[in-house]
Design a protein around this motif. Sequence first.
Motif, short mmCIF file in Angstrom:
data_model
loop_
_atom_site.label_atom_id
_atom_site.label_comp_id
_atom_site.label_asym_id
_atom_site.label_seq_id
_atom_site.Cartn_x
_atom_site.Cartn_y
_atom_site.Cartn_z
N ASP A 311 0.83 -1.21 0.00
CA ASP A 311 0.00 0.00 0.00
C ASP A 311 0.86 1.26 0.00
O ASP A 311 0.52 2.26 -0.64
CB ASP A 311 -0.94 0.00 1.21
N THR A 312 1.99 1.22 0.70
CA THR A 312 2.94 2.33 0.66
C THR A 312 3.46 2.53 -0.76
O THR A 312 3.48 3.65 -1.27
CB THR A 312 4.13 2.07 1.62
N TRP A 328 12.18 3.11 -2.35
CA TRP A 328 12.97 3.10 -1.12
C TRP A 328 12.07 2.88 0.10
O TRP A 328 12.41 2.10 0.99
CB TRP A 328 13.74 4.40 -0.96
N ALA A 329 10.95 3.60 0.11
CA ALA A 329 10.04 3.51 1.26
C ALA A 329 9.45 2.11 1.40
O ALA A 329 9.40 1.54 2.50
CB ALA A 329 8.93 4.54 1.12
N SER A 330 9.01 1.52 0.30
CA SER A 330 8.32 0.23 0.37
C SER A 330 9.26 -0.95 0.51
O SER A 330 8.84 -2.06 0.82
CB SER A 330 7.44 0.03 -0.87
N SER A 354 17.53 2.12 -0.14
CA SER A 354 16.62 1.11 0.43
C SER A 354 17.24 0.44 1.63
O SER A 354 16.57 0.18 2.66
CB SER A 354 16.27 0.06 -0.62
N ARG A 355 18.53 0.13 1.55
CA ARG A 355 19.24 -0.52 2.66
C ARG A 355 19.34 0.42 3.87
O ARG A 355 19.23 -0.02 5.02
CB ARG A 355 20.63 -0.96 2.20
#
Length: 425
Positions: A311-312, A328-330, A354-355
């Motif tokens: 959903d993000t 990056w967020a998801s 992302s990390r």
Amino acid sequence: MNTLTDLEIDLHQALLMIARALDYVGIDDINHGHRVGYMAYRCAQYLGWEEKKAAFAYYTGLIHDCGVSSTEEHQNLVGYLVPENERAHCLKGYSELEKCPLLQDFSIPVLYHHTRWTDLIKLDISDYDKDIAAIVYIADRVDFLRNYYTQSIHHDAVTLQAGLISDHIQSQSGLMFEPDMVKAMCGLIATEGFWFNMDATCLEVFASERKDSQLQYCHKLSLNNIIQLARFVARIVDAKSSFTFEHSERVALLAKMLATDMDFEPRMCEMIYVAGLLHDIGKLRTPDEILNKNNRLTDEEYSKIRRHTVDTDFALRIFFKNSDIGKWASNHHERLDGSGYPYHKKAIDLDLPSRIIAIADIFQALSQKRPYRKERMQPDEIIREMTSLVENNKIDKDVFSFVQNDIDRYYCASIGAKEMNFQEI
């Protein structure tokens, strides 16, 4: 690193993003804000308001429930014509809008959007704000009646209930609702097209048409404006549970600290900060009782938790089309060995931002009280826990080393220690 860095977004898109986030709170009752905005706009048109004022009524309708994070509170508001403690979310929405300079014009109408007409006319606020609050109120309550009369039938059959809905609001003319607005709304209610245009696809087209006609909402926002709005959304998300108080804000800060310490260029640091602020936006769709459960989740409950990352991703990809912020967020629950979720990505699929956000999220969660852990972990406990994740190829060793080598500073930032001014980082 091949990164999409275009952050072009305007206020129209931003308000739609907020409305999408608020939709998640209802879980299965989606598009409430869109319907209220649509009805307020149509009613304003019927009354002959100038386009600029009608558009403002639409956008106020979109975000009128920005003080609601709890599914239980949402269900109360859409479950009764006069809900219990309806004032609470109005006050919360007002408070959050006042903290966001870009959205302050909406604060007074949102504060009074559940105020009866007999009380509203006595208030010492502008006639303009009274009109907006009143029109959003009647639109909001018509949406309640729409849901009430279609509980056991298809929503399109609401046209068969139009007379009953009209009777309800006419009975409150001059009491709950402004009399001219009641007449206008009854005129709209009598037409099938008014109802059929509340289909999700129609509402999407309607939103697009508003952008084309309202140039004042279409100027590209600065990065500072975007950060301001992201903080606004983060506060809505973090209010979902007492156990996630300031979680998004602190994940964002930790991620920005890491990016800065790793010598990312300033704009990238700010983008990573925005992704951190919005990483849990999908959690608004997670039922309250699951987030607050103080013992082991069932497999079914855990599957609902896992959904928040998708959903993000969906919410952010719509509005940051040429940016990697959504990715990056998801990715914050993905792990290097493929054991994470929702897509079981592996190291080759996970870029450095992302990390960074994954490590910031883990670190902040471990330093925070949770339903299943009454006390936050201490720095040495967190180091041991996260070192195990490094050794098992779950998280990035090099990124984690920056936290490990400056643990006191990162821990103070994560728990919101007062003695250091981390906003200057």
